[in-house]
Each structure stands twice: as structure tokens, then as C-alpha cells.
Design an enzyme around this catalytic site. Structure first.
Site, PDB file in Angstrom:
ATOM      1  N   SER A  63       0.942 -16.632  66.177  1.00  0.00           N
ATOM      2  CA  SER A  63       1.859 -17.459  65.399  1.00  0.00           C
ATOM      3  C   SER A  63       1.400 -18.908  65.474  1.00  0.00           C
ATOM      4  O   SER A  63       0.897 -19.357  66.509  1.00  0.00           O
ATOM      5  CB  SER A  63       3.283 -17.331  65.963  1.00  0.00           C
ATOM      6  OG  SER A  63       4.128 -18.348  65.456  1.00  0.00           O
ATOM      7  N   ARG A  97      -4.892   4.866  18.671  1.00  0.00           N
ATOM      8  CA  ARG A  97      -5.313   3.945  19.732  1.00  0.00           C
ATOM      9  C   ARG A  97      -4.182   2.999  20.055  1.00  0.00           C
ATOM     10  O   ARG A  97      -3.563   2.422  19.156  1.00  0.00           O
ATOM     11  CB  ARG A  97      -6.580   3.161  19.361  1.00  0.00           C
ATOM     12  CG  ARG A  97      -7.046   2.198  20.478  1.00  0.00           C
ATOM     13  CD  ARG A  97      -8.513   1.804  20.363  1.00  0.00           C
ATOM     14  NE  ARG A  97      -9.360   2.971  20.459  1.00  0.00           N
ATOM     15  CZ  ARG A  97     -10.073   3.467  19.455  1.00  0.00           C
ATOM     16  NH1 ARG A  97     -10.062   2.873  18.274  1.00  0.00           N
ATOM     17  NH2 ARG A  97     -10.800   4.547  19.620  1.00  0.00           N
TER      18      ARG A  97
END
Length: 382
Positions: free
Chosen positions: A265, A304
Site C-alpha cells: 500500500s 451484411r
């Protein structure tokens, strides 16, 4: 800034711009070879086209910019490829193909390359879980349902359940990847340019690329991509369950497991954070939305898709990378995982000063269940 947390070097190398360009050109080269193999392209012209399909000779960034007007990088790539060959060879470039044929097949090749290294990490996680399941088959641990203490179980059985889910998901990912087929159908999926030679061309192309040839072109059937996405999502779910279990059991108040190489930390030097499991959760947390995007791409407009198909490319790329990263972080966490058996016994009421009358032991069925899980894993493991 974030690439190392949400991707692996292997997944980046398999899915970055250079990788996509490599596979796109690989398809174009294979088209030339296939055409020559069935007598549709003169061998000299095919060789010339293949020789021009060298990724380093193309400006990938430039092709990306040029893709905008046509909504496809294949259009400028094919134009540049044609400009690099002689007049005789030019008319054979991209023979019988459309942009979607090349993009879909390249996506299949990119995915197969990326998933290979991911599976290596997944099976390594599985091996470690199998070892933990066997080693801790008699380690009593209190079961927890709805995050509250329930009745005793075995930590080995917990690991066996993690293993079973992971093995099932990894096996399905391998199958989904192997099932990814060649796409080759021409402008509207009817081999409009080659006619009756189209199926012959597809067969030759599939053989060259090592891909199965479906009965029909699948440009309007997005099932193969949806299946891949779903399999990747299931792998993420299995990895997320393991990582969440580690995170909960590694809390200071529980402390039944710890990562062997915890993170630090910036403000609290005393902390030993389960960073690898945290990163697994961070990766898999993003997966459901990506899977949903792919599933939403399945409805196709006529011959498509306009927009949904294009959305697949970056989405699949990101999903492949996140799954690879999750597997890699899970491997690191699993291989270094430390188990505090005494802490588990104490939480189950077996520690010093326990007031439990007739202390509970490992459930009678745990051993046989673990054996079955290990047997199933060995049958699945490549």
C-alpha cells in the site's frame, strides 16, 4: 499505463494492430495459394501476391486511418496490395472474396493464436487446484452460505469445486476455438464471382489455413463469434469465483489463505493485499458487458451487418486480452497460495478452547467427491 494489468505480453502480441495486419495478409496470401492450387490463378501470379503479403511493408497505422471511409481496414489494405504487384497478378488479388471474408477469417486466426496461451495458464491453475484439493481433502473448513457460517466442509472440496468449474470452462473454450470456421462467400455469400468454383476455393483455403469449412458461408450467422465470447465469459466467471473466494478468505478477520506474494500500500506499510486476486476480479468484472455486446451483434441486416459486425472486432480483442490477463493473474495467485489449516480448524470450532461438543469433522462424502473431481479433471486435461 494499464496494459500489464489487463493484458499479457502474449495476448497483446496476438491481438495488437500488427497481429491483425499479419492475419489479414495471411488470409490474402492463402487466397492466392488456394487459387493456384485449384487452377484459378497462374502459379507465377500467386507467388507474386504471396511475396507481397509481408506485414512489415505495410503502414498499419496508416491503414487504420484509411479504414474510416469504408468502415473496414481490408479495403485500403487490398488496394495497397494490388498496387504492389504487376498488372498480370493484380486481377487475382482477393480472388472471390469480400472484406467480411477476410476480416472474419482473420478474427478466427487471431482468436486461435491468443486462446492457446490462455489455455496454458488455465490448465496450470487447474493443476494447482488439483494439488490443493488432494492435499487438503481432510482439512476441515467451516462452510459459509450467504457469507454466514453454515456447517463444516473440506477445503479440499472447496478447491475441487473451483477446479471442476474451471476445467469445464477451459474445455469449452478450447472446443469453441477449435470450432471457429473459415469464412469465404463473396459479396453476398453466394460465391457470386467464382460460381461453382467457390466451394472448391473454400475447401482449398480451409486446408491451407487449417480451418474447417462450413456447409454455408456464415457471414450472417454470428454463432461462431457468439460461442467464442460466451466461452470466454464462462472462463472469466470460473476465475472470478476462485479469486473472490481468495479475497474473502484472505481478510485479516478470516486469514485462512494468503497470496504468497501480496501487494503493498502507498499509505499503509502494514498491509499485505491480495493483489493478484484483485486483478482477476478487475479483469472478469469487465467481461459480461463485452459478451453482451457480441451477443447483441447476432441480428444481422440482410446480407451484411451495418455496425454490429464492425463492433465485434475491438470487443473480441479486448475480451481475449482480459481473459488472458485473468488467467495469468489467477495462475500467479494459485501457485503461491498459502493455506492456514489451523486457522480453518479454529473457525470450524476445532481450535484451542473450543466448546463444541463432539467436534465436527470432514463430511463423509468429501473424499469420494474430491476423487471424482480429480478423475474428471484428468480426463479433461490435455
Amino acid at each position: 499505463m494499464f496494459e500489464s494489468m489487463f493484458a499479457t505480453p502474449a495476448s497483446v502480441a496476438a491481438t495488437d494492430t500488427a497481429a491483425w495486419l499479419r492475419e489479414l495478409l495471411r488470409v490474402e496470401a492463402a487466397l492466392a495459394r488456394a487459387g493456384a492450387a485449384i487452377g484459378l490463378i497462374p502459379s507465377g501470379c500467386a507467388a507474386e501476391i504471396e511475396a507481397a503479403c509481408v506485414p512489415d511493408r505495410f503502414d498499419a497505422a496508416g491503414l487504420s486511418r484509411q479504414a474510416v471511409p469504408s468502415a473496414s481496414p481490408v479495403v485500403p489494405m487490398v488496394a495497397e496490395l494490388r498496387a504492389r504487384v504487376s498488372d498480370d497478378a493484380r486481377r487475382y488479388v482477393h480472388l472471390g472474396a469480400t472484406s467480411q471474408d477476410v476480416m472474419d477469417t482473420a478474427l478466427v486466426l487471431v482468436a486461435r493464436r491468443c486462446v492457446g496461451s490462455t489455455l496454458d495458464d488455465l490448465w496450470a491453475v487447474g493443476d494447482r487446484l488439483a494439488d490443493l484439493a488432494d492435499r487438503h481433502r481432510d482439512t476441515v473448513q467451516i462452510g459459509r452460505t450467504l457469507l454466514q457460517q453454515a456447517v463444516p466442509t473440506s477445503f479440499g472440496l472447496v478447491c475441487a469445486n473451483w477446479l471442476a468449474a474451471l476445467a469445464e470452462a477451459a474445455d469449452e473454450l478450447a472446443r469453441a476455438t477449435d470450432r471457429l470456421p473459415l469464412q469465404y462467400g463473396g459479396a453476398v455469400g453466394a460465391h457470386d464471382t467464382l460460381g461453382i468454383d467457390g466451394p472448391r476455393m473454400a475447401a482449398a483455403l480451409g486446408e491451407i489455413l487449417g480451418l474447417t469449412v462450413p456447409a454455408l458461408p456464415w457471414h450472417t450467422r454470428r454463432g461462431p463469434v457468439a460461442g467464442l465470447a460466451a466461452a470466454l465469459g464462462a472462463v472469466c466467471g470460473a476465475l472470478g469465483t476462485i479469486a473472490t473466494g481468495v479475497l474473502l478468505l484472505a481478510q485479516n478477520e478470516v486469514a485462512e489463505v494468503t497470496e504468497g506474494s501480496p501487494g503493498g500500500s502507498s499509505a499503509m506499510p502494514h498491509k499485505r493485499n491480495p493483489a493478484r486476486s484483485t486483478l482477476v476480479v478487475a479483469c472478469v468484472h469487465q467481461a459480461p458487458a463485452l459478451v453482451a455486446t457480441i451477443l447483441a451483434s447476432q441480428p444481422v441486416e440482410l446480407q451484411r451487418s451495418a455496425g454490429r459486425w464492425q463492433a465485434e472486432w475491438p470487443t473480441v480483442t479486448t475480451l481475449l486480452r482480459l481473459t488472458a490477463a485473468a488467467a495469468w493473474h489467477a495462475r500467479s495467485a494459485a501457485e503461491s497460495l498459502q493455506v492456514d489449516s489451523e486457522r480453518m480448524r479454529a473457525a470450524a470450532g476445532l481450535g484451542p478452547g473450543s466448546t463444541t461438543a463432539g467436534p465436527p469433522g470432514v463430511p463423509e462424502a468429501a473424499g469420494p467427491l474430491i476423487d471424482r473431481a480429480l478423475e474428471a479433471y484428468r480426463a479433461t486435461r490435455p
